[in-house]
Design a protein around this motif. Structure first.
Motif, PDB file in Angstrom:
ATOM      1  N   SER A 177       1.001  -1.255  -0.055  1.00 45.59           N
ATOM      2  CA  SER A 177      -0.036   0.142   0.052  1.00 45.59           C
ATOM      3  C   SER A 177       0.894   1.239  -0.018  1.00 45.59           C
ATOM      4  CB  SER A 177      -0.852   0.009   1.350  1.00 45.59           C
ATOM      5  OG  SER A 177      -1.992   1.095   1.212  1.00 45.59           O
ATOM      6  N   MET A 178       0.435   2.175  -0.856  1.00 46.84           N
ATOM      7  CA  MET A 178       1.591   3.311  -0.975  1.00 46.84           C
ATOM      8  C   MET A 178       0.828   4.506  -1.305  1.00 46.84           C
ATOM      9  SD  MET A 178       4.789   3.573  -3.585  1.00 46.84           S
ATOM     10  CE  MET A 178       5.735   4.575  -3.206  1.00 46.84           C
ATOM     11  N   ASP A 179       0.990   5.594  -0.665  1.00 51.35           N
ATOM     12  CA  ASP A 179       0.499   6.987  -1.122  1.00 51.35           C
ATOM     13  C   ASP A 179       1.312   7.701  -2.347  1.00 51.35           C
ATOM     14  OD1 ASP A 179      -1.793   6.925   0.486  1.00 51.35           O
ATOM     15  OD2 ASP A 179      -0.630   7.499   2.232  1.00 51.35           O
ATOM     16  N   VAL A 180       0.664   8.131  -3.371  1.00 51.36           N
ATOM     17  CA  VAL A 180       1.468   8.769  -4.377  1.00 51.36           C
ATOM     18  C   VAL A 180       0.846   9.715  -4.808  1.00 51.36           C
ATOM     19  CG1 VAL A 180       2.778   8.424  -6.610  1.00 51.36           C
ATOM     20  CG2 VAL A 180       2.517   6.540  -5.062  1.00 51.36           C
ATOM     21  N   ALA A 181       1.545  11.269  -4.756  1.00 50.78           N
ATOM     22  CA  ALA A 181       0.615  12.477  -5.342  1.00 50.78           C
ATOM     23  C   ALA A 181      -0.666  12.520  -4.602  1.00 50.78           C
ATOM     24  CB  ALA A 181       0.436  12.270  -6.931  1.00 50.78           C
ATOM     25  N   GLU A 196       8.120   9.832  -4.737  1.00 52.16           N
ATOM     26  CA  GLU A 196       8.141   8.788  -3.545  1.00 52.16           C
ATOM     27  C   GLU A 196       9.234   7.869  -3.607  1.00 52.16           C
ATOM     28  OE1 GLU A 196       6.232   9.222  -0.887  1.00 52.16           O
ATOM     29  OE2 GLU A 196       5.037  10.683  -1.717  1.00 52.16           O
ATOM     30  N   LYS A 197       9.577   7.346  -2.685  1.00 51.27           N
ATOM     31  CA  LYS A 197      10.593   6.109  -2.576  1.00 51.27           C
ATOM     32  C   LYS A 197       9.637   4.789  -2.679  1.00 51.27           C
ATOM     33  CE  LYS A 197      13.816   8.372   0.491  1.00 51.27           C
ATOM     34  NZ  LYS A 197      14.575   8.425   1.632  1.00 51.27           N
ATOM     35  N   LEU A 198      10.207   3.873  -3.351  1.00 53.70           N
ATOM     36  CA  LEU A 198       9.581   2.624  -3.541  1.00 53.70           C
ATOM     37  C   LEU A 198      10.582   1.516  -3.074  1.00 53.70           C
ATOM     38  CD1 LEU A 198       7.016   0.574  -4.561  1.00 53.70           C
ATOM     39  CD2 LEU A 198       8.129   0.794  -6.708  1.00 53.70           C
ATOM     40  N   PRO A 199      10.466   0.839  -2.003  1.00 52.02           N
ATOM     41  CA  PRO A 199      11.121  -0.206  -1.515  1.00 52.02           C
ATOM     42  C   PRO A 199      11.095  -1.458  -2.249  1.00 52.02           C
ATOM     43  CG  PRO A 199       9.244  -0.266  -0.019  1.00 52.02           C
ATOM     44  CD  PRO A 199       9.190   0.875  -0.950  1.00 52.02           C
ATOM     45  N   LEU A 200      12.329  -2.190  -2.047  1.00 51.96           N
ATOM     46  CA  LEU A 200      12.454  -3.470  -2.677  1.00 51.96           C
ATOM     47  C   LEU A 200      11.739  -4.578  -1.682  1.00 51.96           C
ATOM     48  CD1 LEU A 200      15.923  -3.144  -4.367  1.00 51.96           C
ATOM     49  CD2 LEU A 200      13.664  -3.129  -5.421  1.00 51.96           C
ATOM     50  N   PHE A 201      11.544  -5.935  -2.114  1.00 52.03           N
ATOM     51  CA  PHE A 201      10.905  -6.751  -1.263  1.00 52.03           C
ATOM     52  C   PHE A 201      11.342  -7.991  -1.146  1.00 52.03           C
ATOM     53  CE2 PHE A 201       7.612  -3.629  -2.652  1.00 52.03           C
ATOM     54  CZ  PHE A 201       7.267  -3.022  -1.495  1.00 52.03           C
ATOM     55  N   ASN A 202      11.099  -8.945  -0.387  1.00 47.40           N
ATOM     56  CA  ASN A 202      11.243 -10.209  -0.068  1.00 47.40           C
ATOM     57  C   ASN A 202      10.357 -11.079  -0.725  1.00 47.40           C
ATOM     58  OD1 ASN A 202      14.053 -10.129   1.116  1.00 47.40           O
ATOM     59  ND2 ASN A 202      12.690  -9.251   3.064  1.00 47.40           N
ATOM     60  N   ALA A 222      17.035   5.881  -4.814  1.00 43.05           N
ATOM     61  CA  ALA A 222      16.492   6.905  -3.960  1.00 43.05           C
ATOM     62  C   ALA A 222      17.436   7.775  -3.465  1.00 43.05           C
ATOM     63  CB  ALA A 222      15.408   6.316  -2.692  1.00 43.05           C
ATOM     64  N   ASP A 223      18.763   7.389  -3.470  1.00 47.10           N
ATOM     65  CA  ASP A 223      19.858   7.837  -2.921  1.00 47.10           C
ATOM     66  C   ASP A 223      20.418   8.688  -3.753  1.00 47.10           C
ATOM     67  OD1 ASP A 223      19.506   6.708  -0.322  1.00 47.10           O
ATOM     68  OD2 ASP A 223      20.705   5.051  -1.028  1.00 47.10           O
ATOM     69  N   TYR A 241      12.091  -8.776  -5.398  1.00 44.06           N
ATOM     70  CA  TYR A 241      10.633  -8.729  -5.742  1.00 44.06           C
ATOM     71  C   TYR A 241      10.473  -7.195  -5.734  1.00 44.06           C
ATOM     72  CZ  TYR A 241       9.695 -13.624  -5.012  1.00 44.06           C
ATOM     73  OH  TYR A 241       9.588 -15.090  -5.183  1.00 44.06           O
ATOM     74  N   ILE A 242       9.548  -6.836  -6.715  1.00 42.34           N
ATOM     75  CA  ILE A 242       9.178  -5.305  -6.688  1.00 42.34           C
ATOM     76  C   ILE A 242       7.869  -4.990  -6.700  1.00 42.34           C
ATOM     77  CG2 ILE A 242      11.462  -4.914  -8.084  1.00 42.34           C
ATOM     78  CD1 ILE A 242       9.505  -4.523 -10.628  1.00 42.34           C
ATOM     79  N   GLY A 243       7.358  -3.847  -6.217  1.00 46.06           N
ATOM     80  CA  GLY A 243       6.009  -3.434  -6.238  1.00 46.06           C
ATOM     81  C   GLY A 243       5.977  -2.955  -7.613  1.00 46.06           C
ATOM     82  N   ALA A 244       4.670  -3.314  -8.445  1.00 47.55           N
ATOM     83  CA  ALA A 244       4.534  -3.151  -9.593  1.00 47.55           C
ATOM     84  C   ALA A 244       3.737  -1.816  -9.717  1.00 47.55           C
ATOM     85  CB  ALA A 244       3.716  -4.168 -10.363  1.00 47.55           C
ATOM     86  N   PHE A 245       4.317  -0.685 -10.096  1.00 42.65           N
ATOM     87  CA  PHE A 245       3.658   0.599 -10.313  1.00 42.65           C
ATOM     88  C   PHE A 245       3.237   0.736 -11.789  1.00 42.65           C
ATOM     89  CE2 PHE A 245       3.894   5.042 -11.043  1.00 42.65           C
ATOM     90  CZ  PHE A 245       2.906   5.603 -10.153  1.00 42.65           C
TER      91      PHE A 245
END
Length: 187
Positions: A5-9, A174-180, A165-166, A25-29
């Motif tokens: 779950s992510m807040d964007v704009a 926004e920053k999008l993390p990577l996942f396991n 993000a760095d 794994y990535i969050g598909a945006f």
């Protein structure tokens, strides 16, 4: 399937978590089909990159095409450029580079028609993407602009994923993390 779950704009979206490799794994945006999100992201990105700071915008095919179109519409830009994944019959003597993206298993090629390259020559170019991760697509767009003789004045994306993000040379919302594999954040 796990989601993030992510807040964007100012909008909340559930991103499906997708496997790239056994341990990544990535969050598909995906903005395709989400007009509300596209309009909001374009509006917020334009606040970070004033229209008088660039002459033209360029993006790579395909996921960020709705974004660059909406940014052009909102800013009043009459023209923007799209680096295509293959040469088209209407492209005279195209420039070409090879790109490696985190979401693409094989290398892909990007093309820009010589006519567009002529318009870019000597102009200030803002590079636009939906998500910057490894920077492969951004690097390929930079190479096309360099070949065309343009001047890169900025790099903008909706999301910066993982280590992107760095980076100090991009602006993003926004920053999008990577996942396991289990949906937890990668440490």
């Amino acid at each position: 399937m796990h989601t993030y779950s992510m807040d964007v704009a100012g909008l909340r979206r559930e991103l499906p978590i997708c496997k790239i490799t056994d341990d990544l794994y990535i969050g598909a945006f995906i903005m395709f089909g989400d007009a509300e999100l596209t309009v909001a992201c374009a509006r917020e990105l334009l606040k970070l990159v004033p229209a008088d700071s660039y002459d033209y915008m360029l993006t790579a095919e395909a996921k960020s095409i709705p974004l660059i179109h909406e940014m052009a519409r909102q800013s009043g830009a009459e023209k923007y450029f799209i680096a295509r994944k293959g040469p088209k019959a209407y492209m005279p003597d195209p420039l070409h580079v090879v790109d490696q993206s985190i979401t693409t298993a094989a290398q892909q090629e990007l093309y820009l028609g010589r006519d567009d390259a002529e318009l870019i020559r000597g102009k200030r170019i803002l590079l636009v993407d939906d998500v910057i991760s490894t920077g492969g697509s951004m690097h390929a767009m930079e190479s096309l602009v360099d070949q065309a003789g343009g001047i890169i004045v900025g790099r903008a994306a909706v999301l910066a994923e993982g280590g992107a993000a760095d980076r100090k040379d991009i602006v993003y919302l926004e920053k999008l993390p990577l996942f396991n594999a289990d949906g937890t954040l990668k440490g």
